[in-house]
Design an enzyme around this catalytic site. Structure first.
Site, PDB file in Angstrom:
ATOM      1  N   THR A 283      52.711  35.487 -25.475  1.00 50.86           N
ATOM      2  CA  THR A 283      51.605  36.430 -25.400  1.00 50.86           C
ATOM      3  C   THR A 283      50.600  36.110 -26.498  1.00 50.86           C
ATOM      4  O   THR A 283      50.910  36.208 -27.690  1.00 50.86           O
ATOM      5  CB  THR A 283      52.102  37.877 -25.560  1.00 50.86           C
ATOM      6  OG1 THR A 283      53.040  38.169 -24.519  1.00 50.86           O
ATOM      7  CG2 THR A 283      50.940  38.864 -25.463  1.00 50.86           C
TER       8      THR A 283
ATOM      9  N   LYS B  13      49.327  41.162 -18.867  1.00 48.07           N
ATOM     10  CA  LYS B  13      50.445  41.377 -19.792  1.00 48.07           C
ATOM     11  C   LYS B  13      49.999  42.217 -20.989  1.00 48.07           C
ATOM     12  O   LYS B  13      50.724  43.123 -21.437  1.00 48.07           O
ATOM     13  CB  LYS B  13      50.980  40.031 -20.267  1.00 48.07           C
ATOM     14  CG  LYS B  13      52.034  40.118 -21.391  1.00 48.07           C
ATOM     15  CD  LYS B  13      53.291  40.838 -20.948  1.00 48.07           C
ATOM     16  CE  LYS B  13      54.257  41.082 -22.111  1.00 48.07           C
ATOM     17  NZ  LYS B  13      54.685  39.847 -22.797  1.00 48.07           N
TER      18      LYS B  13
END
EC number: 1.1.-.-
Length: 281
Positions: A97, A171
């Site tokens: 991420t 996300k």
């Protein structure tokens, strides 16, 4: 099973779990980690190779599961980095991420070596070794199609959200819900405790009233459906929202508890409840 060779760089909780899932499906990965013993307790996963470059030479699809942007840059472009051993057509799937601009930066770096990059947020991390992840993809449709057989060997669901960066944006948004909910629960529990209630009782009430957590997403589902009857509900729901959050603010003031999330939720209640009716509804 596809003949694609799928390999993993970074054997932490997510990368290690992904490698185990691939091995269980018969797609035994070549792996790399800075820790020589990183695969010792990963079922079916061989010992790491000496560098990302060696992994790239053995791969069709490389799954990169490192901690942050700097580690991703090092894996790609550092000494004996992945791109130094890559051949044109290699697909790099970034499971880490990072910020969306970093995704675009890394994709440009890969493109110079003839390598295609997909951004792939994954969740929940603790299910990686059980083929239990959701893979949240951004990138070209053709590249996603090439990588999907590999993704399906470690993910229970593959969701292509759009072009490059869309998977990471999704996300990140999902993480906002997670951490925002944690804050909401913290404020609610602190408020209950300050009012003399055992916070465990609050959890009991929530578990009994909404065991599947459907309420969390109920209004957003109604917003996305965009039905006229839902918009007709807005004035009544807005009155309830304002009344209930005003009561929360009053209680917080009486017991001396700060509830900034409650304050923001009340202030922006109208925006939260806005319904745009779809033309096809």
């Amino acid at each position: 099973m596809s003949e694609q060779r799928a390999d993993v760089i970074g054997l932490g909780m997510i990368g290690g779990g992904v490698a185990v899932s691939l091995a269980r499906r018969g797609r035994v990965p070549v792996v790399y980690d800075i820790r020589p013993d990183a695969a010792d307790h990963l079922a079916g996963v061989p010992a790491p190779l000496a560098s990302p470059a060696e992994v790239a030479r053995a791969s069709d699809v490389v799954l990169v599961a490192v901690v942050d942007a700097d580690q991703a840059r090092t894996v790609l472009s550092g000494e004996q980095g992945l791109l130094s051993g890559a051949r044109p057509g290699l697909v790099v799937v970034l499971l880490s991420t990072v910020a969306v601009p970093v995704v675009r930066e890394l994709a440009e770096t890969c493109a110079k070596a003839g390598v295609e990059l997909l951004d792939c947020g994954v969740t929940p991390g603790d299910k990686a070794a059980e083929n239990g992840l959701v893979a949240i993809l951004g990138g070209a449709e053709s590249t996603v199609e090439r990588a999907t057989p590999v993704l399906a060997d470690f993910a229970k669901r593959v969701v292509h959200c759009g072009p490059l960066g869309a998977g990471m944006a999704t996300k990140i948004a999902r993480n906002v819900i997670t951490y925002g909910t944690w804050r909401a629960v913290h404020e609610a529990s602190t408020l209950a405790e300050a009012a003399g209630v055992d916070p465990a009782k609050l959890l009991t009430v929530i578990d009994a009233a909404d065991p599947e957590g459907a309420t969390l997403l109920s209004w957003q589902r109604m917003r996305l459906a965009g039905k006229p009857e839902t918009r007709a509900m807005v004035p009544q729901v807005e009155r309830l929202l304002d009344k209930d959050l005003a009561a929360a603010q009053d209680l917080a003031g009486r017991v001396g508890v700060a509830v900034p999330l409650v304050d923001v939720a009340r202030k922006h209640g109208k925006e939260t409840l806005e319904i745009r009716v779809r033309e096809d509804a």
